[in-house]
Design a protein around this motif. Sequence first.
Motif, PDB file in Angstrom:
ATOM      1  N   MET A 124       4.782  -3.648   8.922  1.00 23.78           N
ATOM      2  CA  MET A 124       3.386  -3.325   8.638  1.00 23.78           C
ATOM      3  C   MET A 124       3.087  -3.456   7.150  1.00 23.78           C
ATOM      4  O   MET A 124       3.925  -3.134   6.306  1.00 23.78           O
ATOM      5  CB  MET A 124       3.055  -1.905   9.097  1.00 23.78           C
ATOM      6  N   ALA A 125       1.894  -3.937   6.860  1.00 23.22           N
ATOM      7  CA  ALA A 125       1.428  -4.043   5.478  1.00 23.22           C
ATOM      8  C   ALA A 125      -0.046  -3.689   5.443  1.00 23.22           C
ATOM      9  O   ALA A 125      -0.778  -3.927   6.410  1.00 23.22           O
ATOM     10  CB  ALA A 125       1.646  -5.453   4.934  1.00 23.22           C
ATOM     11  N   ALA A 143       5.124   2.682   5.555  1.00 24.30           N
ATOM     12  CA  ALA A 143       6.564   2.721   5.795  1.00 24.30           C
ATOM     13  C   ALA A 143       7.019   4.142   6.126  1.00 24.30           C
ATOM     14  O   ALA A 143       7.864   4.351   7.010  1.00 24.30           O
ATOM     15  CB  ALA A 143       7.313   2.184   4.579  1.00 24.30           C
ATOM     16  N   ARG A 144       6.463   5.115   5.421  1.00 20.05           N
ATOM     17  CA  ARG A 144       6.827   6.508   5.730  1.00 20.05           C
ATOM     18  C   ARG A 144       6.345   6.901   7.133  1.00 20.05           C
ATOM     19  O   ARG A 144       7.047   7.606   7.866  1.00 20.05           O
ATOM     20  CB  ARG A 144       6.242   7.451   4.679  1.00 20.05           C
ATOM     21  N   THR A 145       5.154   6.456   7.480  1.00 14.59           N
ATOM     22  CA  THR A 145       4.646   6.721   8.827  1.00 14.59           C
ATOM     23  C   THR A 145       5.576   6.116   9.872  1.00 14.59           C
ATOM     24  O   THR A 145       5.920   6.761  10.878  1.00 14.59           O
ATOM     25  CB  THR A 145       3.230   6.151   8.987  1.00 14.59           C
ATOM     26  N   ALA A 162      12.159  -1.321   7.637  1.00 19.39           N
ATOM     27  CA  ALA A 162      10.738  -1.300   7.281  1.00 19.39           C
ATOM     28  C   ALA A 162      10.495  -2.041   5.982  1.00 19.39           C
ATOM     29  O   ALA A 162      11.340  -2.065   5.087  1.00 19.39           O
ATOM     30  CB  ALA A 162      10.235   0.133   7.147  1.00 19.39           C
ATOM     31  N   LYS A 163       9.290  -2.599   5.882  1.00 21.52           N
ATOM     32  CA  LYS A 163       8.853  -3.286   4.672  1.00 21.52           C
ATOM     33  C   LYS A 163       8.076  -2.337   3.773  1.00 21.52           C
ATOM     34  O   LYS A 163       7.272  -1.533   4.247  1.00 21.52           O
ATOM     35  CB  LYS A 163       7.969  -4.476   5.040  1.00 21.52           C
ATOM     36  N   VAL A 164       8.322  -2.445   2.484  1.00 24.81           N
ATOM     37  CA  VAL A 164       7.509  -1.752   1.487  1.00 24.81           C
ATOM     38  C   VAL A 164       7.229  -2.729   0.351  1.00 24.81           C
ATOM     39  O   VAL A 164       7.912  -3.740   0.206  1.00 24.81           O
ATOM     40  CB  VAL A 164       8.214  -0.501   0.914  1.00 24.81           C
TER      41      VAL A 164
END
Length: 269
Positions: A124-125, A143-145, A162-164
């Motif tokens: 997600m972004a 990312a935290r979600t 996850a992507k950050v």
Amino acid sequence: MTGKDHYYNKAKQEGYRARSAYKLQQLDDLEGLIDRGDTVVDLGAAPGGWLQVAAERVGPNGTVVGADFQRIRPFDDEIDDRIETIRGDVTEAKTLDRIRRAAGDSDGEAGAGRGPVDVVLSDMAPNVTGEYSLDQARSLHLARTASEVALELLGPGGTFAAKVFEGPDVDDFRTDLEDEFQYVRATVPDATRDESSELYLLAIGRLTAPVAPGDELDVEIVDTGSEGDGIATVEGFRLFVPGAQPGETVRVRVDDVKPHFGFAEPIEC
């Protein structure tokens, strides 16, 4: 290439819905995120490139569940029967219950470590505003979600990726993940565009122990391990205690916790 890059054209040629499919391929090749027969949940899965790769990697006996606000078009090839898509908000309990049922948990019960999910993925972004500090903060929030969802869904030893966007507080997020997983690795796949600030955190080995490092408690030694350490059990979780003998009750401090066992040192009362 004029206006399009190598992976964009490669995706078109090989039938992937997004160039990002190659990022997941490379992450999996690097760390072995997905095994044959796994149950994988992909958060923010539209348009479905990661779903395609995950379905290929789990094989015919695996299950892939994709969730997104957006509708995900059905797949028209042999992987379609391995993929179930859910349209909804992954932060809502009703969506998580639908994910659990799709993943094979007929009870749909909440609670970390209870479900059958092996891997949770998030590419997600946020919608990019062009103000990097704002975009970075939003990416970290997503990312935290995703990590909160992963902790609800993953079984013992499970994996989260996850992507950050690189920037402030990413190290704090990584530290938080290290408290919940056996180890965490940060990497940038080759398929990431050169100008991108994307970073992927791979969290391996979900810890679901009833104890944590630093805990102090009284335990009864019930057995001896192959290397002579005493073995205590806490809610079915094994703790190895050096120098302790069966039949003793010992005050210990937990030093290290793995997915299926831990180590503790005797302390003076």
